[in-house]
Write a protein that holds these residues in place. Structure first.
Motif, short mmCIF file in Angstrom:
data_model
loop_
_atom_site.label_atom_id
_atom_site.label_comp_id
_atom_site.label_asym_id
_atom_site.label_seq_id
_atom_site.Cartn_x
_atom_site.Cartn_y
_atom_site.Cartn_z
N LYS A 13 15.34 67.25 42.34
CA LYS A 13 14.06 66.90 42.94
C LYS A 13 12.88 67.30 42.04
O LYS A 13 11.88 66.58 41.96
CB LYS A 13 13.92 67.57 44.30
N TYR A 16 12.53 64.82 39.29
CA TYR A 16 12.11 63.55 39.90
C TYR A 16 10.62 63.59 40.21
O TYR A 16 9.87 62.67 39.84
CB TYR A 16 12.92 63.31 41.16
N ASP A 17 10.17 64.65 40.89
CA ASP A 17 8.76 64.76 41.26
C ASP A 17 7.85 64.83 40.04
O ASP A 17 6.70 64.36 40.08
CB ASP A 17 8.54 66.00 42.13
N ASP A 215 22.86 58.80 44.37
CA ASP A 215 21.71 59.70 44.40
C ASP A 215 20.42 58.89 44.42
O ASP A 215 20.14 58.14 43.49
CB ASP A 215 21.73 60.61 43.17
N ASN A 217 17.31 59.72 44.02
CA ASN A 217 16.38 60.05 42.96
C ASN A 217 16.77 59.35 41.66
O ASN A 217 15.94 58.77 40.95
CB ASN A 217 16.33 61.56 42.72
N SER A 220 16.30 55.43 41.91
CA SER A 220 14.89 55.04 41.95
C SER A 220 14.27 55.11 40.56
O SER A 220 13.57 54.19 40.12
CB SER A 220 14.12 55.94 42.91
#
Length: 497
Positions: A13, A16-17, A215, A217, A220
């Motif tokens: 995460k 990803y963020d 997954d 993340n 995407s």
């Protein structure tokens, strides 16, 4: 083929963020540049395993980008309107214009895969559908489209784990669709035929991108990066058609004979014979279009010819035999702004009639290999490849039960001159003569050569050209109506067999 999409790719995460803001900004910039340049459309095809995140990813892209410039379309079961026309009609009418993006669920790949997996047809039909998809995509890319194809994948183990997890979760069990359960039973066949389709249709101009869907993340970011890189490359390089083609002159005669020059322009009908034969053929046409066998067919008549050759008069004699509700006349002029934003065959696909109906094209898709060729409105590569694209187009129509009848109305130069001068002298006919008509006379030889090449390359067994000796309008009109009748009768007889 799917091994690398079954190894458990993931993005934490935090990573990803950290990446998403810059990715979103870059995607928006590319999207607005696409709109500003308006040089090509973007077609995104979404396929793959159920539950691999197709819908969730497209939903996210709509959040990351401007959804006002994205058309998301789902092609479920064919409607009655779609079933009455050739299969590709539903896709052609939905193509995005230049500067916009279209996302297609349930596209031509979905249809062919589901049909083969469930035994609706055999391998031969699948291979035929694959070939049709290749030809469609190559034509769209040659017209400038950017096609991005995603296959969202899950291994069989991953799919079963997902279904079990959702089934055991009362709050999320609704996410399991009947299609999920169905595909869990046919997974092996779906993947086997999917691999066959991807292997055959992944080309440099429209490659497949396989995305592991476990997954969210990872999938995407993977889709976002591929979309961004594809857009940036296309915007930067201003891609032309993939195939520039052999633009050397086509075959030329070494003597003075030509296809049009070999026609017997002395053919004539006197007034009494004309009236008798015309009435007979018109009555025959009216009966054929009311025949119950017409419900299995549509009729398309294409009218091309020299300026002042009498296309309008011939069309009126065809229409005079019919109920206005049975036919439609589509006059073709210079393309509009809307039409220029699409591949050139788009404006003709949308006018293809449903079964039982009749469409008359007053000039047609052959403009690309005639006026556009002679006047230099398109490149030699464009009109050279148009011959095969037109043949493919007409083959699709005929395969769907459309009877295609094509006329070239020919007159000699002296007859054209006399008709031009007559039009200038008669007030109610002056609107028919323009400066372009006079200017085109100076290119008589170039147009004659283009017509000869057109007939040589597009007169096929399924959609032959009929050359009409039109110095005598009476002869021409009767020949046109009689030819349409003969084509319909042949189609009815063939279907009966």
């Amino acid at each position: 083929m799917f091994e690398s999409a079954e190894i458990g790719h993931s993005i934490d995460k935090e990573a990803y963020d950290a990446e998403v803001p810059a990715l979103r900004e870059a995607l928006l910039e590319a999207q607005y540049e696409l709109k500003q340049q308006a040089r090509f459309p973007v077609i995104v095809l979404i396929n793959g395993i159920e539950g691999a995140g197709k819908g969730e990813t497209v939903k996210l892209l709509n959040e990351w980008m401007d959804p006002r410039m994205i058309d998301v379309l789902t092609f479920d079961q064919q409607t009655d309107e779609e079933l009455a026309r050739p299969p590709a009609w539903r896709y052609w009418r939905a193509l995005p214009p230049k500067g916009r993006m279209g996302v297609f669920f349930g596209n031509w790949y979905s249809q062919m895969l589901q049909g083969r997996v469930h035994g609706v047809f055999k391998d031969a039909v699948l291979d035929q559908a694959i070939t049709g998809a290749e030809r469609l995509e190559e034509m769209l890319c040659d017209e400038g489209a950017l096609i991005i194809k995603f296959w969202f994948h899950l291994s069989k183990k991953q799919m079963k784990a997902r279904l079990k997890s959702l089934k055991d979760d009362p709050l999320h069990s609704w996410k399991i669709s009947p299609l999920d359960w169905q595909q869990s039973q046919t997974y092996d066949r779906f993947v086997r035929f999917g691999e066959r389709v991807l292997r055959r249709t992944s080309r440099d101009y429209a490659p497949w991108h396989i995305i592991e869907g476990v997954d969210p993340n990872y999938r995407s970011l993977a889709v976002g990066r591929i979309l961004l890189e594809s857009l940036q490359a296309a915007l930067a390089h201003n891609p032309k058609g993939k195939h520039q083609g052999n633009v050397a002159p086509l075959g030329r005669s070494i003597d003075d004979r030509s296809l049009l020059g070999a026609l017997d322009m002395t053919l004539r009908l006197d007034k009494a014979d004309y009236q008798e034969q015309l009435i007979t053929e018109q009555a025959r046409l009216a009966g054929l279009l009311r025949d119950k066998r017409m419900r299995r067919h549509a009729l398309v008549a294409v009218f091309e010819g020299n300026d002042a050759a009498g296309k309008g008069g011939a069309i009126r004699r065809v229409a005079a035999a019919l109920d206005p509700r049975q036919y439609r006349i589509v006059p073709i002029a210079a393309p509009t702004e809307e039409e220029r934003a699409q591949p050139y065959l788009w404006r003709f696909w949308r006018h293809i009639p449903a079964r039982g109906k009749f469409t008359i094209f007053d000039r047609s898709w052959y403009g690309r290999v005639l006026v556009e060729r002679v006047e230099g409105f398109c490149s030699p590569a464009d009109w050279m490849r148009a011959y095969s694209e037109i043949n493919d187009f007409e083959e699709q129509l005929v395969d769907a039960g459309v009877v295609v009848v094509k006329f070239w109305l020919a007159i000699d130069q002296q007859t054209q001159l006399e008709r031009f001068e007559e039009r200038e002298q008669i007030p109610f006919k002056r609107y028919k003569i323009t400066e372009d008509d006079w200017r085109n006379r100076d290119k008589w030889d170039e147009y004659s050569q283009a017509v000869g090449d057109m007939v040589d390359r597009t007169s096929s067994e399924i959609a032959p050209w009929t050359l009409v000796e039109a110095n005598d309008k009476r002869w021409a009109r009767v020949k046109v109506v009689r030819t349409i009748n003969q084509a319909l009768e042949a189609a009815f007889a063939k279907h009966k067999k």
